[in-house]
Every structure is written in structure tokens, then in C-alpha cells.
Design a protein around this motif. Structure first.
Motif, PDB file in Angstrom:
ATOM      1  N   ALA A  45      47.778 -15.211  64.509  1.00 12.16           N
ATOM      2  CA  ALA A  45      48.040 -14.241  65.575  1.00 12.16           C
ATOM      3  C   ALA A  45      48.788 -14.893  66.732  1.00 12.16           C
ATOM      4  O   ALA A  45      49.726 -14.314  67.297  1.00 12.16           O
ATOM      5  N   ILE A  46      48.404 -16.102  67.096  1.00 11.04           N
ATOM      6  CA  ILE A  46      49.069 -16.802  68.198  1.00 11.04           C
ATOM      7  C   ILE A  46      50.508 -17.156  67.817  1.00 11.04           C
ATOM      8  O   ILE A  46      51.454 -16.925  68.584  1.00 11.04           O
ATOM      9  N   VAL A  47      50.685 -17.723  66.626  1.00 10.99           N
ATOM     10  CA  VAL A  47      52.031 -18.105  66.181  1.00 10.99           C
ATOM     11  C   VAL A  47      52.933 -16.875  66.082  1.00 10.99           C
ATOM     12  O   VAL A  47      54.095 -16.893  66.514  1.00 10.99           O
ATOM     13  N   GLY A  48      52.405 -15.790  65.515  1.00  5.71           N
ATOM     14  CA  GLY A  48      53.200 -14.579  65.389  1.00  5.71           C
ATOM     15  C   GLY A  48      53.627 -14.011  66.724  1.00  5.71           C
ATOM     16  O   GLY A  48      54.781 -13.605  66.902  1.00  5.71           O
ATOM     17  N   ASN A  49      52.706 -13.980  67.681  1.00  5.53           N
ATOM     18  CA  ASN A  49      53.048 -13.481  69.012  1.00  5.53           C
ATOM     19  C   ASN A  49      54.078 -14.361  69.695  1.00  5.53           C
ATOM     20  O   ASN A  49      55.014 -13.854  70.329  1.00  5.53           O
ATOM     21  N   LEU A  50      53.928 -15.665  69.595  1.00  2.00           N
ATOM     22  CA  LEU A  50      54.865 -16.568  70.263  1.00  2.00           C
ATOM     23  C   LEU A  50      56.270 -16.427  69.695  1.00  2.00           C
ATOM     24  O   LEU A  50      57.249 -16.380  70.447  1.00  2.00           O
ATOM     25  N   ILE A  51      56.390 -16.358  68.381  1.00  2.00           N
ATOM     26  CA  ILE A  51      57.714 -16.270  67.762  1.00  2.00           C
ATOM     27  C   ILE A  51      58.361 -14.918  68.044  1.00  2.00           C
ATOM     28  O   ILE A  51      59.494 -14.828  68.548  1.00  2.00           O
ATOM     29  N   ALA A  52      57.643 -13.840  67.725  1.00  2.00           N
ATOM     30  CA  ALA A  52      58.238 -12.508  67.819  1.00  2.00           C
ATOM     31  C   ALA A  52      58.469 -12.084  69.266  1.00  2.00           C
ATOM     32  O   ALA A  52      59.542 -11.571  69.611  1.00  2.00           O
ATOM     33  N   CYS A  53      57.482 -12.297  70.119  1.00  2.00           N
ATOM     34  CA  CYS A  53      57.614 -11.850  71.507  1.00  2.00           C
ATOM     35  C   CYS A  53      58.653 -12.658  72.270  1.00  2.00           C
ATOM     36  O   CYS A  53      59.365 -12.121  73.119  1.00  2.00           O
ATOM     37  N   SER A  54      58.766 -13.955  71.976  1.00  2.25           N
ATOM     38  CA  SER A  54      59.772 -14.762  72.662  1.00  2.25           C
ATOM     39  C   SER A  54      61.184 -14.351  72.242  1.00  2.25           C
ATOM     40  O   SER A  54      62.102 -14.296  73.067  1.00  2.25           O
ATOM     41  N   MET A  55      61.376 -14.035  70.962  1.00  2.00           N
ATOM     42  CA  MET A  55      62.698 -13.591  70.507  1.00  2.00           C
ATOM     43  C   MET A  55      63.052 -12.230  71.095  1.00  2.00           C
ATOM     44  O   MET A  55      64.188 -12.013  71.531  1.00  2.00           O
ATOM     45  N   ALA A  56      62.087 -11.317  71.130  1.00  2.00           N
ATOM     46  CA  ALA A  56      62.344 -10.005  71.725  1.00  2.00           C
ATOM     47  C   ALA A  56      62.616 -10.137  73.226  1.00  2.00           C
ATOM     48  O   ALA A  56      63.518  -9.470  73.764  1.00  2.00           O
ATOM     49  N   ALA A  57      61.871 -10.998  73.890  1.00  2.00           N
ATOM     50  CA  ALA A  57      62.069 -11.190  75.323  1.00  2.00           C
ATOM     51  C   ALA A  57      63.442 -11.787  75.613  1.00  2.00           C
ATOM     52  O   ALA A  57      64.104 -11.400  76.590  1.00  2.00           O
ATOM     53  N   PHE A  58      63.888 -12.720  74.794  1.00  2.00           N
ATOM     54  CA  PHE A  58      65.225 -13.305  74.989  1.00  2.00           C
ATOM     55  C   PHE A  58      66.303 -12.246  74.827  1.00  2.00           C
ATOM     56  O   PHE A  58      67.283 -12.215  75.592  1.00  2.00           O
ATOM     57  N   ALA A  59      66.141 -11.376  73.836  1.00  5.22           N
ATOM     58  CA  ALA A  59      67.132 -10.315  73.627  1.00  5.22           C
ATOM     59  C   ALA A  59      67.184  -9.371  74.824  1.00  5.22           C
ATOM     60  O   ALA A  59      68.271  -8.992  75.291  1.00  5.22           O
ATOM     61  N   PHE A  60      66.029  -8.979  75.349  1.00  3.82           N
ATOM     62  CA  PHE A  60      66.005  -8.054  76.478  1.00  3.82           C
ATOM     63  C   PHE A  60      66.475  -8.710  77.779  1.00  3.82           C
ATOM     64  O   PHE A  60      67.039  -8.040  78.642  1.00  3.82           O
ATOM     65  N   ALA A  61      66.257  -9.999  77.924  1.00  2.00           N
ATOM     66  CA  ALA A  61      66.574 -10.670  79.179  1.00  2.00           C
ATOM     67  C   ALA A  61      67.989 -11.221  79.232  1.00  2.00           C
ATOM     68  O   ALA A  61      68.573 -11.324  80.319  1.00  2.00           O
ATOM     69  N   ARG A  62      68.573 -11.560  78.080  1.00  2.00           N
ATOM     70  CA  ARG A  62      69.843 -12.269  78.099  1.00  2.00           C
ATOM     71  C   ARG A  62      70.976 -11.574  77.339  1.00  2.00           C
ATOM     72  O   ARG A  62      72.136 -11.708  77.708  1.00  2.00           O
TER      73      ARG A  62
END
Length: 212
Positions: A45-62
Motif C-alpha cells: 500500500a505504501i509503495v503503491g501510493n508513493l509511485i502512483a500519487c507522485s507521478m500523478a502529482a508531477f503531471a498536475f504540477a508540471r
């Protein structure tokens, strides 16, 4: 029964057998089985959240793409819905996908960036990183993927650590809705519930996972 009769702080017949008996558990399922289940689910659960949420956040922010603002606001809006409102649809969806009595409902959604709060947290953190660093990397020939892995991720370690801690601490609440598909508990080494709890396709009653 010595615990109910002795008046001292130290037992008359000290023994470590109770620890061994507790680790062996009951019904042939040791405590190690439950500990391994908790460790596996927590780690994924931790690994999945870190990978998926960080990639989605990068797309929305940059990144610039059509529907970026709407796509960012939609998960935040849906997260305000009461959790009981989504429990039954989740159960029906997992049942139709054939995920009942598997670990997939507990793990796979975490790799699909389904936690809007952590996306919002990382987006705000990434927006605080100077854009000039990205521009300098582009001048050096870096691609968006290279910027993400070699620039954004190292600078976002505080946000990633915070996300990992919150996911771990909040795991009991996160696991409760997906626990509905666990009709037999055989996956977690537990006993099968009475037939009435799953009769006519009804979701089982609210209960926490035996591995916690």
C-alpha cells in the motif's frame, strides 16, 4: 487464574510458555501468519501510493495538457463524499471483477492513484520547487521522465516520507472498505463466517481484518 488471585506484581510461577502459545495462535494459524499479512499489505500500500500519487502529482504540477485543472479538482471533490456511500459500489465492483477473497482489492487500487489527499499534498509540495530547476534541466536536454526521477523525486523526499507515514498510520481505515470482499477469511488464515453474513450476495457485516 493466577492473575485474578495473586496480589503481587510478580507471578509466583513465572513462565514464558504463554508467549509461545500466543505466537502459535489458534486453529493452526500462528501469529506469524497475521504479521506477514500485515507487513505485506502495508508495504504494498505504501509503495503503491508513493509511485502512483507522485507521478500523478508531477503531471498536475508540471505538465501542460487539456483538462489538467479539471482532472486535479475532480478527485478532491469526490473525496468529500461520505465513505459509506462508496462501500457498497466498491463491493459490487470487486465481486464483478472476481477479486473476492484475494488481496487485489487491498493492494491494486493503491497503484492507481486513488487517494486524492496524497495527490493534493504532493502537488502543493512540487509547486513549491522552483520552476527554474526544470528549465535548467530542459536546457541540458533532460526529458520530463528524467526531470521527474532525477530532480523532482530527490527534492520531494519530505513529502514522500510524510505520505508513507500517513498511509501506515491510516492503514486500518484504508483497509476497512476493501475488507468486505474477504468473505471467507481463508486468505488471512481465519475461520469462515456464518453463511448468513454473505447470504444473497449481501456484504458481510463491518469488521476489521484479522491480520491487524
Amino acid at each position: 487464574n493466577e492473575i485474578f488471585t495473586a496480589v503481587g506484581l510478580w507471578p509466583d510461577n513465572a513462565s514464558l510458555d504463554n508467549f509461545a502459545a500466543g505466537w502459535r495462535g489458534i486453529s493452526g494459524n500462528s501469529f506469524g501468519r497475521y504479521f506477514l499479512n500485515s507487513l505485506t499489505i502495508s508495504t504494498l500500500a505504501i509503495v503503491g501510493n508513493l509511485i502512483a500519487c507522485s507521478m500523478a502529482a508531477f503531471a498536475f504540477a508540471r505538465l501542460e495538457f487539456i483538462g489538467r485543472e479539471g482532472g486535479f479538482r475532480l478527485p478532491s471533490a469526490t473525496s468529500a463524499a461520505p465513505r459509506p456511500l462508496t462501500v457498497i459500489p466498491q463491493y459490487i465492483l470487486f465481486q464483478q471483477l472476481g477479486w473476492v477473497n484475494t488481496m487485489l482489492p487491498l493492494v491494486l487500487p493503491k497503484f492507481l492513484a486513488t487517494d486524492a489527499f496524497f495527490i493534493f499534498l504532493m502537488v502543493q509540495f512540487i509547486r513549491g520547487i522552483p520552476l527554474e530547476l526544470d528549465q535548467a534541466a530542459v536546457m541540458d536536454g533532460a526529458t520530463p521522465r528524467q526531470i521527474f526521477w532525477h530532480l523532482i523525486i530527490p527534492l520531494s523526499l519530505p513529502a514522500l516520507a510524510t505520505t508513507a507515514i500517513f498511509v501506515h498510520l491510516d492503514l486500518e481505515r484504508l483497509l476497512r472498505p476493501p475488507a468486505l470482499p474477504d468473505e471467507t477469511r481463508e486468505l488471512h488464515g481465519g475461520a469462515r463466517p456464518p453463511p448468513s453474513s454473505t447470504r444473497q450476495g449481501r456484504p458481510p457485516s463491518d469488521r476489521s481484518l484479522p491480520c491487524r
